[in-house]
Design an enzyme around this catalytic site. Sequence first.
Site, PDB file in Angstrom:
ATOM      1  N   CYS A 294       0.876  -1.163   0.000  1.00  0.00           N
ATOM      2  CA  CYS A 294       0.000   0.000   0.000  1.00  0.00           C
ATOM      3  C   CYS A 294       0.915   1.215   0.000  1.00  0.00           C
ATOM      4  CB  CYS A 294      -0.878   0.034   1.252  1.00  0.00           C
ATOM      5  SG  CYS A 294      -2.021  -1.324   1.349  1.00  0.00           S
TER       6      CYS A 294
ATOM      7  N   GLU B 192      12.133 -15.152 -17.329  1.00  0.00           N
ATOM      8  CA  GLU B 192      11.808 -13.736 -17.083  1.00  0.00           C
ATOM      9  C   GLU B 192      10.862 -13.229 -18.156  1.00  0.00           C
ATOM     10  OE1 GLU B 192      11.700 -11.719 -14.902  1.00  0.00           O
ATOM     11  OE2 GLU B 192      11.359  -9.862 -15.997  1.00  0.00           O
TER      12      GLU B 192
ATOM     13  N   ASN C 196       0.267   0.739   6.187  1.00  0.00           N
ATOM     14  CA  ASN C 196       0.820  -0.173   5.177  1.00  0.00           C
ATOM     15  C   ASN C 196       1.467  -1.318   5.939  1.00  0.00           C
ATOM     16  OD1 ASN C 196       2.045  -1.437   3.017  1.00  0.00           O
ATOM     17  ND2 ASN C 196       3.824  -0.071   3.027  1.00  0.00           N
ATOM     18  N   GLY C 197       0.997  -2.534   5.699  1.00  0.00           N
ATOM     19  CA  GLY C 197       1.570  -3.704   6.362  1.00  0.00           C
ATOM     20  C   GLY C 197       0.467  -4.681   6.734  1.00  0.00           C
TER      21      GLY C 197
ATOM     22  N   LYS D  57       3.472  -3.349  -6.758  1.00  0.00           N
ATOM     23  CA  LYS D  57       4.902  -3.208  -7.063  1.00  0.00           C
ATOM     24  C   LYS D  57       5.772  -3.743  -5.931  1.00  0.00           C
ATOM     25  CE  LYS D  57       8.456  -1.816  -9.375  1.00  0.00           C
ATOM     26  NZ  LYS D  57       8.818  -2.540 -10.616  1.00  0.00           N
TER      27      LYS D  57
ATOM     28  N   ARG E 221       1.951   1.162  -5.925  1.00  0.00           N
ATOM     29  CA  ARG E 221       2.092   0.280  -4.756  1.00  0.00           C
ATOM     30  C   ARG E 221       0.776  -0.417  -4.404  1.00  0.00           C
ATOM     31  NH1 ARG E 221       6.581   1.227  -1.593  1.00  0.00           N
ATOM     32  NH2 ARG E 221       5.477   0.362   0.204  1.00  0.00           N
TER      33      ARG E 221
ATOM     34  N   LYS F 292       6.963 -11.645 -17.683  1.00  0.00           N
ATOM     35  CA  LYS F 292       6.536 -10.360 -18.260  1.00  0.00           C
ATOM     36  C   LYS F 292       5.237 -10.536 -19.030  1.00  0.00           C
ATOM     37  CE  LYS F 292       8.440  -7.895 -16.426  1.00  0.00           C
ATOM     38  NZ  LYS F 292       9.154  -8.684 -15.475  1.00  0.00           N
TER      39      LYS F 292
ATOM     40  N   TRP G 144      -3.770  -1.880  -1.566  1.00  0.00           N
ATOM     41  CA  TRP G 144      -3.793  -3.184  -2.230  1.00  0.00           C
ATOM     42  C   TRP G 144      -4.378  -4.121  -1.179  1.00  0.00           C
ATOM     43  CZ3 TRP G 144      -1.582  -8.086  -1.556  1.00  0.00           C
ATOM     44  CH2 TRP G 144      -1.631  -8.927  -2.659  1.00  0.00           C
TER      45      TRP G 144
ATOM     46  N   GLU H 227       2.248 -11.405 -16.608  1.00  0.00           N
ATOM     47  CA  GLU H 227       1.774 -10.451 -15.590  1.00  0.00           C
ATOM     48  C   GLU H 227       1.158  -9.195 -16.199  1.00  0.00           C
ATOM     49  OE1 GLU H 227       4.695  -8.688 -12.978  1.00  0.00           O
ATOM     50  OE2 GLU H 227       6.257  -8.883 -14.461  1.00  0.00           O
TER      51      GLU H 227
ATOM     52  N   HIS I 223       9.631 -34.595 -23.251  1.00  0.00           N
ATOM     53  CA  HIS I 223       9.362 -35.471 -22.099  1.00  0.00           C
ATOM     54  C   HIS I 223       7.985 -35.207 -21.499  1.00  0.00           C
ATOM     55  CE1 HIS I 223      13.440 -36.962 -22.324  1.00  0.00           C
ATOM     56  NE2 HIS I 223      13.843 -35.714 -22.435  1.00  0.00           N
TER      57      HIS I 223
HETATM   58  C1  AGP Z   1       8.319  -8.461 -11.654  1.00  0.00           C
HETATM   59  O1  AGP Z   1       7.881  -7.921 -12.888  1.00  0.00           O
HETATM   60  C2  AGP Z   1       7.300  -8.364 -10.561  1.00  0.00           C
HETATM   61  N1  AGP Z   1       6.891  -7.046 -10.370  1.00  0.00           N
HETATM   62  C3  AGP Z   1       7.736  -9.105  -9.318  1.00  0.00           C
HETATM   63  O2  AGP Z   1       8.063 -10.432  -9.694  1.00  0.00           O
HETATM   64  C4  AGP Z   1       8.957  -8.524  -8.562  1.00  0.00           C
HETATM   65  O3  AGP Z   1      10.124  -8.736  -9.312  1.00  0.00           O
HETATM   66  C5  AGP Z   1       9.082  -9.278  -7.227  1.00  0.00           C
HETATM   67  O4  AGP Z   1       7.914  -9.018  -6.485  1.00  0.00           O
HETATM   68  C6  AGP Z   1      10.310  -8.858  -6.418  1.00  0.00           C
HETATM   69  O5  AGP Z   1      10.222  -7.504  -6.091  1.00  0.00           O
HETATM   70  P1  AGP Z   1      11.559  -6.780  -5.541  1.00  0.00           P
HETATM   71  O6  AGP Z   1      12.573  -6.876  -6.635  1.00  0.00           O
HETATM   72  O7  AGP Z   1      11.139  -5.378  -5.226  1.00  0.00           O
HETATM   73  O8  AGP Z   1      11.997  -7.547  -4.322  1.00  0.00           O
END
Ligand code: AGP
Length: 602
Positions: free
Chosen positions: A2, A477, A98-99, A597, A27, A481, A74, A484, A500
């Site tokens: 958040c 990776e 936040n938490g 994020k 966030r 992308k 969030w 997500e 396999h």
């Molecule tokens: C990646 O596109 C995502 N946003 C997510 O996997 C992110 O990399 C992961 O949550 C780790 O975040 P950080 O690098 O801030 O620790």
Amino acid sequence: MCGIIGYTGYSEARGILLKGLKTLEYRGYDSAGISVYHPDFRECLTTKCKGRVEDLERKTSDIKGNTGIGHTRWATHGEVSDANSHPHKFGNVTVVHNGIIENYETIKNTLDVADKLKSETDSEVVAALIDRCFTGDPQQAIVDAVKKLSGTYALAVMFDSIADTIFAVRNVSPIVCCKNDDGAYLASDVVAIGGYSEDYFVLPEFSVAKITKDGFEISNFKGEPIEVEMLKLDWDISNSGKCGYPFYMEKEIMEQPRVIEKTVMSRIKSGLPDFSCDKVDDEIFKKCSAISVVACGTAMHAGLIGKHLIESVCSVPVSVHMASEFMYSNPIVTDDTLVICVSQSGETIDTLEALKYAKRHGADTLSIVNVRGSSIARESDNVIYTDAGPEIAVASTKAYTTQVAVFYLITAKIAYLKGKLNYEGVTRFISELQRIPEAVQSVLDRRSDIHHLSNSLLTAEHAFMIGRGLDYPALMEASLKLKEISYIHSEAFASGELKHGTIALITSGTPVIALVTQQYLFSKQMSNVREVQSRGAQVITFVRRSLKSDELKNCFELPEMEDEFMLIPAVVSLQLLAYYVASDKGLDVDKPRNLAKVVTVE
Ligand code: AGP
């Protein structure tokens, strides 16, 4: 998870709070709200709603006052609703949080306030607890209350009975603060307040800040004043907007040549890797007999590249762990293990908890982090900061490539220290690394070709990505992308593994993205591409120029680099592929559904 913002000063608070919330929306963006202290009514008036900050903006046009707090959410406890939005008010106390408070049900029952609560959130219970603890001294009320909490929190608190004053306290979740002639500011992330001052500080954990227009009084839980470490904002905050791009993600993809160069160049002296600017002593690399990389998501994928590089060049064993699994997997951590934590935000709680576990078990710790002064950075014995600048889009791009760039530097450092590469070998390795920005730029210059290739994926529900050697972790990776931001179910596979089992899923028209960059694996990779082609797959190939062949259709040519250095240009081209699919599908590329994020819940 958040975002919180606070301001008190000589200007109207509403505009400052809303501007900050828009910056913090990455966030968390399922609801938002602000509370402003009304000078005539002498109380905090709250406006909040589910939806985006612009929805909130339309509801707050007549709010007056010079002190306020705000929140973007969030959802963790309770559905997305107006009632569950923050700020929360109970009695005399208004809170943004936040938490995650793990014992909020117990506290709710102890206070016997269940019938008075208006929401399902843990945060409203915190407001009730502070209100119950308040007997006239706000700091003491906050200390007494948070001592009863278990979990994580960044709290900004206002009291109706205390005009134009904000209080703040934190445990794990971040709060940064700054001031200028117009007043004092606090936020979850410096990107929200960096435009007000280049000098800021991170509120120390378990300390209470009293914030007025004249500045900050900070004390520990015994009420003793404490000093804070001032930090200098080291990026151009004026560059923190979209700069004309439709999405932050495109802007951040385009920034990669510059930020990779900035990350690398400051750590090369006379052609050799040099971490003296990070105050990282060579000894931690010399003494380590094994390395464990701990991270989440994209950051973990950067770690997989690091594993491949360090093991192949330095012959040092590297294990890569999902941070959320690390401490529950009985990891082998000894005093000659170097644990490397990778995190863009430096606040991912899974990674932070894994870091603390590693330290408890005697490992040297080094973190690769983008956000200065973040929790993981402060908890680590050693930190190497990437110079990616603020990364706002939820989908991580420039953070990943700068993290990988640091792993190249670490590989070169270890190889030289352990005698695996001589001076000539290391300087050649480093000079190839210095070519990466130019290679990435050549990909960006031909992004329209990638945009054209992306059209064939617009209606896809599934996509497979196949590669061998370094191409396989690179595709993990790329697959994340695509998943997500475009919501296409994508999976990365080591090409040799397809036959396999998974090849059973390949039928006519199945989208398959093949990455072909590793010269030593070319013939085997081509066999795997033919296997899927012969079953009707619709193959898009990202192939290094020297390996391109006529049988490969729907190709994007990648610039020529040595095998180990091909993956950053390759991943950048696949970041663009995912970006174009998502943006052409009309999706919110910067704020994908269900994501945030910074993940500060375990
Ligand atoms: C990646 O596109 C995502 N946003 C997510 O996997 C992110 O990399 C992961 O949550 C780790 O975040 P950080 O690098 O801030 O620790």
